[in-house]
Write a protein that holds these residues in place. Structure first.
Motif, PDB file in Angstrom:
ATOM      1  N   GLU A 120      -4.357   2.093  -9.002  1.00 13.71           N
ATOM      2  CA  GLU A 120      -4.640   3.618  -8.700  1.00 13.71           C
ATOM      3  C   GLU A 120      -5.920   4.023  -8.272  1.00 13.71           C
ATOM      4  O   GLU A 120      -7.145   3.569  -8.881  1.00 13.71           O
ATOM      5  N   ASN A 134       0.802  -1.290   0.036  1.00 11.46           N
ATOM      6  CA  ASN A 134       0.108   0.035   0.033  1.00 11.46           C
ATOM      7  C   ASN A 134       0.971   1.312   0.031  1.00 11.46           C
ATOM      8  O   ASN A 134       1.728   1.345   0.886  1.00 11.46           O
ATOM      9  N   MET A 135       0.566   2.123  -0.926  1.00  9.59           N
ATOM     10  CA  MET A 135       1.339   3.445  -1.069  1.00  9.59           C
ATOM     11  C   MET A 135       0.354   4.533  -1.062  1.00  9.59           C
ATOM     12  O   MET A 135       0.026   5.246  -2.024  1.00  9.59           O
ATOM     13  N   SER A 136       0.226   5.081   0.013  1.00 12.51           N
ATOM     14  CA  SER A 136      -0.601   6.105   0.317  1.00 12.51           C
ATOM     15  C   SER A 136       0.165   7.529   0.585  1.00 12.51           C
ATOM     16  O   SER A 136       0.288   8.385   1.434  1.00 12.51           O
ATOM     17  N   TRP A 153      -0.984  -3.115 -10.670  1.00  9.77           N
ATOM     18  CA  TRP A 153      -0.902  -1.690 -10.187  1.00  9.77           C
ATOM     19  C   TRP A 153      -2.536  -1.404 -10.199  1.00  9.77           C
ATOM     20  O   TRP A 153      -3.202  -1.674 -10.838  1.00  9.77           O
ATOM     21  N   GLY A 211       2.411  10.540  -2.415  1.00  9.93           N
ATOM     22  CA  GLY A 211       2.588  10.859  -3.729  1.00  9.93           C
ATOM     23  C   GLY A 211       3.066  12.303  -4.134  1.00  9.93           C
ATOM     24  O   GLY A 211       3.399  13.104  -3.098  1.00  9.93           O
ATOM     25  N   HIS A 222      -1.929   2.268  -4.882  1.00  8.65           N
ATOM     26  CA  HIS A 222      -1.370   3.658  -4.976  1.00  8.65           C
ATOM     27  C   HIS A 222      -2.521   4.553  -4.804  1.00  8.65           C
ATOM     28  O   HIS A 222      -3.593   4.621  -5.517  1.00  8.65           O
TER      29      HIS A 222
END
Length: 584
Positions: free
Chosen positions: A455, A394-396, A453, A398, A424
């Protein structure tokens, strides 16, 4: 950058709502000459700010919610036609877990899936989900049972016991080096680093000087960013002052403490000043603003003034691989994200993870400061997650610039080649990411990372026309789907729970559902789970909604993402059952 909803567009919308101008467009920032190389001076929070009092708006009457539900087992078209008319002033508890057909709220239906489709079943495996963020509270009672622990590492002995290259990585790893001046909390914007590289200043670090055309563009953008941050600080100060004055008037008139929206609604004003204070206070409440939210916003933007824009600030002057400190000095964001995915249930508390007990282990990786994350540190974080066996990352976070994108792309390719799903958050600037990227992205110098991926944009509970949260980024080509991201309750440091908003909250809802599917249907791969999630979204593409950031513009929800749909955990579990041979 760890961002909730205090982006430029969100603050502008808040100002309009408080002023009673819901339909007015959000003004673009004014372009100004670039400032001098040193960062703008921080603006202290005054004790008595003096903005204009918001114009009065009478709150709309409240009627009971209604929902016209399609029958159980309905087709995707029928699911998309379900009518939901929320008429609530506040979000229902844990609304993101609720179900459209059963509860009349456009949540993801995970509680219904657990109750109707997975009752009596245990997970077939425990899925490791990496949370790359700003830190996680490892002592939180609802998170401690689900956090990863390295059994081959002895805590605090200063020795790399398992010889994996990371000393004392007992709970995970921080790619942010240990610093003495600010404990690794603050960092500059990537834009600031580029601007500093153009001018040969310390914040550039090891960045090479960009070409002349890039420097001209960066200089202009830096000036605009500095003006935007300064103006936002002033706006937040103004909002805080207006709220403080209204609250003080009501407190004196009502002779009560605390002053709550419920008490204010019941209060009968005795004069014009009290009437105005009541109306202003309820406008703030309707906009989701209170003193704590405004203080949080001020702290965030004041930090951007003092550190994010400082061309002389370089907290990475001495290279470091990082440390085993996965909590750090600012763990609220990451703790909230981790809790959305897998917080253990506690009786009487609405905060609990999407994935039930026994399904998920959380691997905390700290790589996101208050400021913009460093590309090389994100790349190392992704590789570390993969090497520990994570199936979902998990990539919260940017940012708008990524000079080291090649390193991140290489790490993402390393992850996708090993079958790891990356989720993301799309970002909170109410921008079209088809034209304004929020890095990292799936686009790479080689083939894009489409197969693994996702988004994610943020949806709201507030009504059909506000289906897309007003702060959310969007993109017909770049955003895959939307998921609940406004007023999400989850864990926060110190053992408590709180409500936060942002695509940062929507991404872990998706990560939690992906982990749930991988846990209960172990024959499925992360790539298959991604396909299941996208194939089973609730199709709402034909619904007319307000454009994020500009409520005066109406458009089709389908124009905001690839699928034009919302995450639907119930439908995803049914599809996973079919693929696994459990349901014909």
């Amino acid at each position: 950058m760890m961002s909730l909803t205090y982006g430029r567009a969100a603050i502008a919308v808040a100002m309009l709502v408080v002023a009673g101008c819901r339909t007015a467009p959000v003004a673009a920032p004014v372009s100004r000459p670039a400032p001098t190389p040193s960062a703008p001076a921080a603006t202290p929070a005054p004790s008595t700010p003096a903005p204009a009092t918001p114009a009065p708006v009478t709150p709309a009457p409240v009627t009971p919610p209604t929902a016209t539900a399609p029958p159980a087992g309905a087709s995707s078209a029928e699911r998309g036609s379900a009518t939901v008319t929320p008429a609530r002033r506040t979000a229902p508890d844990a609304w993101h877990r609720l179900d459209t057909e059963r509860d009349g709220v456009l949540g993801v239906g995970v509680d219904r899936a657990l109750r109707e489709l997975l009752a009596g079943r245990a997970p077939g495996r425990r899925v490791l989900v990496a949370v790359i963020d700003g830190g996680v509270d490892t002592a939180h009672a609802q998170l401690a049972p689900v956090l990863w622990r390295n059994p081959r590492e002895v805590p605090g002995n200063g020795v790399d016991d398992d010889r994996n290259g990371f000393t004392d990585d007992v709970r995970g790893w921080s790619t942010i080096p240990p610093l003495t001046a600010d404990s690794g909390r603050y960092d500059t914007f990537e834009l600031t680093r580029l601007y500093a590289a153009c001018r040969g200043q310390p914040a550039a670090g090891r960045l090479a000087r960009p070409d002349s055309a890039t420097c001209r563009s960066v200089t202009e953008a830096y000036g605009e960013k500095a003006m935007e941050v300064s103006q936002t600080v002033m706006q937040i100060r103004g909002l805080a002052g207006a709220l403080a004055r209204s609250t003080a008037t009501l407190r004196q008139a009502m002779k009560t403490e605390p002053v709550t929206p419920e008490a204010v609604r019941a209060f009968a004003p005795g004069n014009a000043a009290e009437t105005e204070a009541k109306r202003a206070f309820l406008q703030f409440s309707a906009a989701g603003l209170d003193s704590a939210k405004l203080a949080e916003g001020f702290e965030a933007y004041d930090g951007q003034l003092r550190f994010g824009l400082d061309t002389l600030f370089n907290p990475r002057a001495r290279p470091s691989r990082g440390s085993g400190d996965v909590m750090g000095p600012a763990a609220r964001h990451g703790t909230h994200v981790a809790g959305i995915i897998a917080a253990a249930a506690v009786p009487g508390r609405p905060a609990r993870g999407i994935a039930p007990e026994g399904a998920v282990t959380i691997l905390p990786i700290r790589a996101v400061p208050d400021g913009d994350e460093r590309d090389e540190e994100v790349a190392r974080a992704i590789r570390y997650a993969v090497d520990q066996g994570a199936l979902v990352i998990n990539m919260s976070f940017g940012k708008a610039y990524s000079p080291g994108k090649a390193a991140v792309d290489s790490a993402v390719r390393y992850a996708t080649q090993r079958g790891v799903l990356l989720v993301h958050a799309a970002g909170n600037d109410a921008e079209d990411t088809d034209h304004s990227a929020s890095f990292p992205t799936r686009q790479a110098s080689g083939p894009p990372f489409d197969a693994l991926w996702l988004e994610v944009g943020a949806s709201s509970w507030k009504g059909p026309d506000q289906l897309a949260a007003g702060f959310s980024n969007y993109g017909k080509r770049t955003v895959d789907l939307f998921a609940p991201g406004e007023d999400i309750v989850s864990t926060v440091p110190g053992g408590g729970v709180a409500t936060e908003s942002g695509t940062s909250m929507a991404a872990p809802v998706v990560s939690g559902v992906a982990a749930l599917l991988l846990a209960y249907f172990p024959s499925l791969t992360p790539a298959q789970v991604r396909s299941v999630i996208l194939e089973t979204v609730r199709p709402l593409g034909d619904r007319t909604v307000a454009q994020p950031g500009d409520p005066s513009v109406q458009l089709k929800f389908g124009s905001l993402s690839r699928t034009g749909g919302l995450l639907d955990a119930y439908a995803a579990v049914r599809r996973a059952q079919q693929l696994s041979g459990i349901v014909p």
